[in-house]
Structures are given as C-alpha cells and as structure tokens.
Design an enzyme around this catalytic site. Structure first.
Site, PDB file in Angstrom:
ATOM      1  N   TYR A 177      -0.227  -8.120   5.724  1.00  0.00           N
ATOM      2  CA  TYR A 177       0.375  -6.853   5.081  1.00  0.00           C
ATOM      3  C   TYR A 177      -0.530  -5.542   5.237  1.00  0.00           C
ATOM      4  O   TYR A 177      -0.278  -4.546   5.700  1.00  0.00           O
ATOM      5  CB  TYR A 177       1.103  -6.727   3.832  1.00  0.00           C
ATOM      6  CG  TYR A 177       1.769  -5.624   3.576  1.00  0.00           C
ATOM      7  CD1 TYR A 177       3.129  -5.105   3.846  1.00  0.00           C
ATOM      8  CD2 TYR A 177       1.313  -4.593   2.502  1.00  0.00           C
ATOM      9  CE1 TYR A 177       3.526  -3.805   3.744  1.00  0.00           C
ATOM     10  CE2 TYR A 177       1.937  -3.312   2.407  1.00  0.00           C
ATOM     11  CZ  TYR A 177       3.320  -3.097   3.098  1.00  0.00           C
ATOM     12  OH  TYR A 177       3.729  -1.817   2.712  1.00  0.00           O
ATOM     13  N   ARG A 224      -7.279  -0.561  -7.328  1.00  0.00           N
ATOM     14  CA  ARG A 224      -7.431   0.840  -8.179  1.00  0.00           C
ATOM     15  C   ARG A 224      -6.203   1.291  -8.827  1.00  0.00           C
ATOM     16  O   ARG A 224      -5.945   1.541  -9.797  1.00  0.00           O
ATOM     17  CB  ARG A 224      -8.088   1.875  -7.484  1.00  0.00           C
ATOM     18  CG  ARG A 224      -8.324   3.252  -8.180  1.00  0.00           C
ATOM     19  CD  ARG A 224      -8.503   4.489  -7.219  1.00  0.00           C
ATOM     20  NE  ARG A 224      -7.504   4.435  -6.341  1.00  0.00           N
ATOM     21  CZ  ARG A 224      -7.447   5.417  -5.362  1.00  0.00           C
ATOM     22  NH1 ARG A 224      -8.565   5.923  -4.798  1.00  0.00           N
ATOM     23  NH2 ARG A 224      -6.443   5.191  -4.490  1.00  0.00           N
ATOM     24  N   ARG A 234       6.490  -0.961  -8.300  1.00  0.00           N
ATOM     25  CA  ARG A 234       5.981  -1.695  -6.968  1.00  0.00           C
ATOM     26  C   ARG A 234       4.543  -2.438  -7.409  1.00  0.00           C
ATOM     27  O   ARG A 234       3.834  -1.804  -8.153  1.00  0.00           O
ATOM     28  CB  ARG A 234       5.949  -0.861  -5.898  1.00  0.00           C
ATOM     29  CG  ARG A 234       5.256   0.501  -6.180  1.00  0.00           C
ATOM     30  CD  ARG A 234       5.067   1.381  -4.927  1.00  0.00           C
ATOM     31  NE  ARG A 234       4.085   2.265  -5.476  1.00  0.00           N
ATOM     32  CZ  ARG A 234       3.857   3.542  -4.856  1.00  0.00           C
ATOM     33  NH1 ARG A 234       4.422   3.656  -3.785  1.00  0.00           N
ATOM     34  NH2 ARG A 234       2.838   4.498  -5.139  1.00  0.00           N
ATOM     35  N   PHE A 294     -16.919  10.892  10.100  1.00  0.00           N
ATOM     36  CA  PHE A 294     -15.212  10.433   9.816  1.00  0.00           C
ATOM     37  C   PHE A 294     -14.941   9.110   9.295  1.00  0.00           C
ATOM     38  O   PHE A 294     -14.150   8.823   8.412  1.00  0.00           O
ATOM     39  CB  PHE A 294     -14.440  10.826  11.074  1.00  0.00           C
ATOM     40  CG  PHE A 294     -13.129  10.511  11.220  1.00  0.00           C
ATOM     41  CD1 PHE A 294     -12.114  11.477  10.569  1.00  0.00           C
ATOM     42  CD2 PHE A 294     -12.791   9.342  11.613  1.00  0.00           C
ATOM     43  CE1 PHE A 294     -10.769  11.210  10.726  1.00  0.00           C
ATOM     44  CE2 PHE A 294     -11.235   9.047  11.632  1.00  0.00           C
ATOM     45  CZ  PHE A 294     -10.329   9.974  11.120  1.00  0.00           C
TER      46      PHE A 294
END
Ligand code: MG
Length: 396
Positions: A177, A224, A234, A294
């Site tokens: 997932y 977290r 959820r 980035f």
C-alpha cells in the site's frame, strides 16, 4: 511565533533559519478558499495557486527545483492529489469510484475533462471541478515527462482500487500500500529527473531505491499520525504488528505509557528504519544541487520526526511534531551529502539514547541503529562537524 522562538532559544542557529523562513519566504498559503482565488487564472497560474492551497510545504520545496522541472513536478503532484482525493471521498459510490481510479490516467489525456461533486474536501472538489486546467498544463509538457506521469498515475490508480476492496493487515500489505501511494511518487520523480537530463538516465531504473524514499516518508507519517487518524476513523498501522500488542488499536491511546504500547510504536519505527540506508544511497547518486535539496529536505525532516516519535508515549495522545525552528534549520542547511549524513547521524544518536533494554526489539533496534550510525559517521569526525556536534550534545 513567540513560543516557537522560545522553544528554539537554546538552539540559536534555528532562530536565523526561522527568521529566513518567516520573512524571506515568498510562499504564503492564502486564507481564502480555492474557489475565490481562481477567477480568470490561466492553466499554469491555476495549478500553482491550487498547489499552495493543497500543500504549502510542497509548494515551498518545489521552489527548490530547477526551472525546467517545476511545471512537470507541479502537474505530477496535482494529478496524484486529485487521484488521492477520489480515493478518500467516502461519499463516492464504490463502483464508479473504482472505475475512475483505474481510468484516471486516461482522463488526463482528454482536453477539457473535469468532474463535479467528487473530492474529500471543498478545495479538492474545486480542483477536480476545474481539472481541465491541470490537464491543460499536463498536455503542454514534453512527451518524456507525460509518459512518466501517465505510467505512475495508471499504476497508482490501479493499486488504490485494489486496496479499496481489501484492508491493510500484513506487513506485506503495508509495504505494498505504501508503495502505491508513496513509493510510486519516488519512482515517478526519478523518472522526471532522468527525463529532464539533469540527472543520469540510470536514476529512472533505480526503482527499489526510489521506492524506499517514498516508503520512508509515508511510514514516518503513518506512525506520527496515529492519534489524528484514530479520531478520523481510519488507521494505517498494520494489524500484523499491532495485534501482537493489543486486541484493539484504540487501546494504545488509553494506556499510552504501558510497555506493550511503547513496544508496538518502537516496532513500527524499527520497520521504518529499514529504508534509511536506501534513502541515503539514493541521495548520494544525485548530481544536481537543487534536485538534491528537493529530495533531501523531506527525508531529513522524516528522520527528525522518527527520532522524536521513537519511544514517545505522546504519539498516542497528541500530534507530535518537530520544533518549527528545527524544521526551518533543516530546510536551510541541508545542502550536501555531508550535511545530510550529519543530520541523520544526530537523529540516530537521539534514537540510541532512547533505547529501552526492556523493549522486545531492543537488540535488533540497537544493532540497526549502530549500523546506521556507522554509515553516517564519516563527516562528523572532521573538526567543523566535531565542534557543531559537541555543541549539539551540550544543549540536547
Ligand atoms: Mg488516500
């Protein structure tokens, strides 16, 4: 701001970074809803306005990128957020939802395509209602960028649809997932970097390393966000892990300091740490400094977050965040591999200091941390880092 300055008082270099973030950073998140901001905007302005609205932090890091990559990465992000918002819309009937998730990559090729009344919040409904503008910018990109974006959108949409019909239980499900929703983002970004020719064409083929970049961020957020996710009904913590420690996932909140709660939390942190080595290896392959920043900023924020949540019972009862000043410092000073290894090294030392010998995974976590400390220890032995390190140990 005053509270944040106070929190960073014993970390003076954070104050400078916070000052920069506050006063030099041009990106401000507009308070108005997206619908009130978009009148008369062309496709490109719409996309960047939508981006600051749906994710200010991403809008900031995208500014780090070389000019050539900003549009493709902005479009890539908005298309995937559109997809995610369809996935998260609980009022959307299952059958048309699955169809749309699986065919979303095809919709992105249709000039003027959009959809009304779909999305998990008002701003996302506006984004999808005006999706023809995102598609407009997408269709203006060069074919090599479009190919990467289309391929990832197809794979992610199909993965999300597969998971709409089954729950994440095992660690394999959890990895798969996370691969669909985050690993593929890493793989797609590598594809875009290679397509830009600013990075090696080989980067695109490093799917395992790119996937780890995404998994490390995603797993850190999942750990977290326990408290927030629990209260929005959820939960992404894999059952295979948590049901070793409790019969109900919500019980950790009721007994946050209990040994089994902490053992579960630390077990998931150990699982997330398996991606650290790949993440460092990936970043050591980058040549372009802007692309490096980035990629590195979110990774260094993730290791700092992981260090903060490790063995921290507050995860079960609140939203644990790193100090704003630390976040600002990491953003401004993560410029090369030696700085990155140094920051990782400090976070790993924090984890080492919090190791609990009574934890069921004490030994394996200790070995993992020592191994990672070793591969990140190169630079801080040089005098400059040595002094900074001593200062760091004095105040932390
Ligand atoms: Mg989602």
């Amino acid at each position: 701001m005053v509270k944040e300055l106070f929190n960073s008082f014993i970390h003076p270099w954070e104050i400078k970074a916070m000052y920069n973030l506050k006063f030099r950073d041009k990106i401000r998140q507009p308070k108005k809803p997206l619908v009130e901001l978009i009148d008369g905007l062309d496709d490109r302005d719409f996309c960047y306005t939508a981006l600051t609205k749906v994710s200010r932090s991403f809008a900031v890091v995208i500014q780090q990128l070389p000019e050539d990559l900003k549009d493709p990465v902005c479009v890539f992000y908005l298309i995937l957020r559109g997809l995610d918002s369809i996935e998260d819309d609980m009022d959307f009937a299952q059958e048309p939802k699955l169809l749309l998730l699986r065919s979303f990559y095809e919709k992105c090729e249709i000039n003027n395509w959009n959809i009304e009344g779909v999305g998990d919040s008002e701003d996302y409904r506006v984004l999808l209602k005006h999706f023809e503008k995102v598609i407009g910018l997408y269709l203006s990109l060069k074919p090599s960028y479009r190919k990467v974006i289309s391929d990832i959108t197809k794979r992610m949409g199909n993965g999300m649809a597969d998971f709409a019909e089954k729950k994440v239980y095992s660690l394999d499900d959890y990895n798969l997932y996370c691969h669909y929703v985050a690993g593929l983002v890493g793989i797609g970004l590598s594809g875009l970097f290679s397509a830009s020719t600013l990075e090696s064409p080989m980067l695109e083929t490093e799917e395992r390393l790119s996937n780890s970049m995404g998994l490390f961020l995603q797993k850190t957020n999942i750990i977290r966000d326990y408290h927030e996710d629990l209260h929005s009904g959820r939960i992404f913590w894999p059952g295979e892990v948590w049901d070793k420690y409790s019969s109900e996932i919500g019980d950790f909140e009721k007994a946050p300091t209990q040994a089994s709660s902490m053992a579960c939390l630390n077990h998931l942190v150990l699982d997330a740490m398996q991606h650290v080595e790949d993440s460092l290896e990936y970043m050591s392959m980058l040549h372009n400094k802007q692309i490096f920043r980035f990629c590195a900023i979110p990774q260094v924020m993730a290791i700092a977050t992981l260090a903060k949540v490790f063995n921290n019972s507050k995860v079960f009862t609140s939203n644990v965040k790193i100090r704003k000043g630390l976040g600002a410092k990491l953003m401004y000073y993560t410029n090369d591999m030696s700085n990155l290894r140094f920051e990782f090294h400090k976070c790993l030392l924090d984890i080492e200091n919090k190791l609990n010998p009574l934890d069921p995974h004490y030994l394996v976590t200790k070995n993992k941390v020592e191994y990672l400390l070793n591969i990140t220890s190169k630079e801080w032995k040089n005098p400059y880092y040595g002094i900074q390190y001593k200062l760091y140990r004095m105040v932390s």
